[in-house]
Design an enzyme around this catalytic site. Structure first.
Site, PDB file in Angstrom:
ATOM      1  N   ASP A   1       0.655  -1.191   0.041  1.00 12.33           N
ATOM      2  CA  ASP A   1       0.085   0.107   0.116  1.00 12.33           C
ATOM      3  C   ASP A   1       0.824   1.004  -0.029  1.00 12.33           C
ATOM      4  O   ASP A   1       2.138   1.014   0.365  1.00 12.33           O
ATOM      5  CB  ASP A   1      -0.739  -0.088   1.321  1.00 12.33           C
ATOM      6  CG  ASP A   1      -1.728   1.177   1.328  1.00 12.33           C
ATOM      7  OD1 ASP A   1      -2.244   1.736   0.393  1.00 12.33           O
ATOM      8  OD2 ASP A   1      -1.700   1.698   2.400  1.00 12.33           O
TER       9      ASP A   1
ATOM     10  N   ASP B   1      -0.059   4.920   0.942  1.00 12.14           N
ATOM     11  CA  ASP B   1      -0.423   5.972   2.098  1.00 12.14           C
ATOM     12  C   ASP B   1      -0.064   5.411   3.423  1.00 12.14           C
ATOM     13  O   ASP B   1      -0.981   4.136   3.743  1.00 12.14           O
ATOM     14  CB  ASP B   1      -1.530   6.493   2.030  1.00 12.14           C
ATOM     15  CG  ASP B   1      -1.872   7.529   0.713  1.00 12.14           C
ATOM     16  OD1 ASP B   1      -1.029   7.237  -0.128  1.00 12.14           O
ATOM     17  OD2 ASP B   1      -2.719   8.099   0.500  1.00 12.14           O
TER      18      ASP B   1
END
Length: 473
Positions: free
Chosen positions: A257, A259
């Site tokens: 991922d 963020d």
């Protein structure tokens, strides 16, 4: 005086063992005798074979050792050491399969570095002697709906050492011994490796054989067991449990991922912070983001709602934010290590494609996917999303697509994330790692890391600090 000269008194003397007499006066009367040193042989075969002339008590026949110890007559070294031949880490016998469980213990150095590492809800302080959740009330809206919160365990690492101490390892082995073994197994054996410092290790890898009975407790359930969580809180460690398979040591694709994983911020919150009218917009967007990551809101709908609030921002805002992005500690070294090992990498972001593509290029990541937003003729955001939103289901689809195109089995795929929209991706990969994640993700993921450097991920593959230094140099 006569009694003192009695024959019995005169004849009594210091007890002696005639069998221990030697021809040396010094050796007979010195109080300490060093152990007899064998000749300078280097090899267990020669050492044991040379003992045929030695006396063994109680006497028994002793046959030469030819490299294959007997179960009934194991070879022994009588002077200076005692060796027991066991095979906890050897290959299984032909026709059998190994059944080993690897537990990687990583010390978090200080009190939990991530405030949400372990869910620990607290009631607000009160001067009342009655616990808040037991206070009588006639107002049904204020009546407590949750059971009493269990007391936090005492932090034992503060008492026994701020590292993976021998007592910490002993406590973990005792914990694991409480789980039933597979049918036919009589006892559990273990071995350990200090992956960094043998004196005061912060990372220790324990190998347990056999693993607890899967018919009683699957690996997924074992990872979520309350005793494991309690042990982590008591000793301030993360415990990663994995089957000792070939794929654990040789991953071929690692998916991240973006963020709050590859970077420490949420990009959409940074975008909202640039809007000053209305003044509360940034706080409103941040609240929606937080609730979506906790799993309280459906991600796709929440993302569309937040993008709509960004209407009117110039397209150039993405370039302006490049200098603001704070890459998580250890990420650059981690990607460098993966490059040297030939491991493919990907970033699947629920954020925005312009920044995701740029960051992937800066770090050397092989694949990058994120959301696209519509821009009007004047170069400003319309507040609409173009194409599929990269949410829970889309991240899972992209992981499967990349693995298929690269010809990589899912057992050799590792996924790393922090939010509820990463759960399907973490579940699909051979190993899903929750990085300083939200409580629900910590519970569901296959492994948890709550440190300050993402390079700790390399320890889950069995690499030592020496090997990590070589790969990240």
């Amino acid at each position: 005086m006569a009694a003192d000269d009695s024959p019995s008194k005169q004849n009594s003397g210091r007890p002696q063992l005639s069998s221990m007499r030697t021809s040396s006066y010094l050796k007979e009367h010195q109080q300490y005798r060093p152990p007899k040193h064998l000749d300078s042989h280097f090899g267990i075969d020669t050492v044991v074979e040379d003992l045929q002339g030695s006396r063994i008590s109680p006497p028994k026949s002793f046959s030469p050792f030819h490299g294959v110890p007997s179960k009934d007559e194991p070879p022994r070294i009588l002077e200076g050491a005692n060796h027991d031949f066991t095979h906890p880490n050897c290959a299984p016998t032909r026709g059998a399969r190994s059944d080993r469980l690897v537990a990687t213990l990583i010390y978090k150095s200080t009190p939990p570095r991530a405030p949400n590492a372990v869910p620990s809800p607290r009631f607000p302080p009160s001067n009342s002697d009655i616990p808040a959740n037991l206070a009588p009330t006639t107002n049904i809206e204020s009546f407590p709906l949750e059971p009493p919160v269990a007391a936090e365990p005492e932090p034992l690492d503060h008492l026994y050492g701020s590292y993976i101490s021998p007592l910490c390892i002993t406590s973990f082995l005792h914990l694991m011994s409480t789980f039933p073994l597979p049918r036919g197994a009589e006892e559990i054996t273990s071995s350990h490796r200090c992956l960094d410092d043998p004196e005061h290790p912060l990372v220790v890898e324990l190998t347990l054989s056999p693993a607890p009975s899967p018919s009683y407790l699957s690996l997924a359930d074992l990872r979520k067991h309350e005793l494991i969580y309690r042990f982590e809180r008591e000793w301030n460690v993360d415990v990663a449990l994995q089957r000792d398979t070939l794929w654990r040591r040789y991953p071929r694709l690692v998916v991240f991922d973006m963020d709050s994983t590859l970077i420490t911020q949420e990009v959409i919150d940074l975008l909202a912070a640039t809007i000053t009218d209305p003044p509360d917009l940034a706080a409103k967007v941040a609240d929606i983001t937080h609730r979506a990551m906790l799993g309280e809101l459906e991600f796709d709908a929440a993302f569309r709602e937040r993008v709509a609030l960004l209407k009117g921002l110039p397209e150039t805002i993405f370039e302006q934010l490049r200098s603001v992005l704070n890459v998580t500690k250890g990420v650059r070294e981690l990607i460098r290590a993966f490059k040297k090992l030939g491991i493919k990498t990907a970033v699947l972001s629920g954020g925005f494609l312009p920044l995701t593509h740029w960051l992937a290029g800066e770090l050397g990541i092989d694949h990058a996917h994120a959301n696209e937003v519509r821009v009007d003729a004047s170069g400003r955001l319309t507040g609409e999303v173009k194409g599929h939103i990269v949410g829970r289901e889309r991240k899972q689809e992209l992981l499967l697509e990349i693995a298929k195109n690269e010809g990589i089995a899912l057992e050799q795929v590792v996924a790393v994330g922090d939010g509820a929209n990463d759960l399907l991706m973490l579940e699909t990969a051979g190993l899903g790692v929750a990085w300083n994640a939200k409580p629900r993700v910590q519970l569901e993921a296959g492994a948890r890391l709550n440190g300050d450097t993402l390079a700790d991920l390399l320890y889950l593959f069995g690499l030592t600090s020496e090997e990590v230094d070589q790969l990240t140099a």
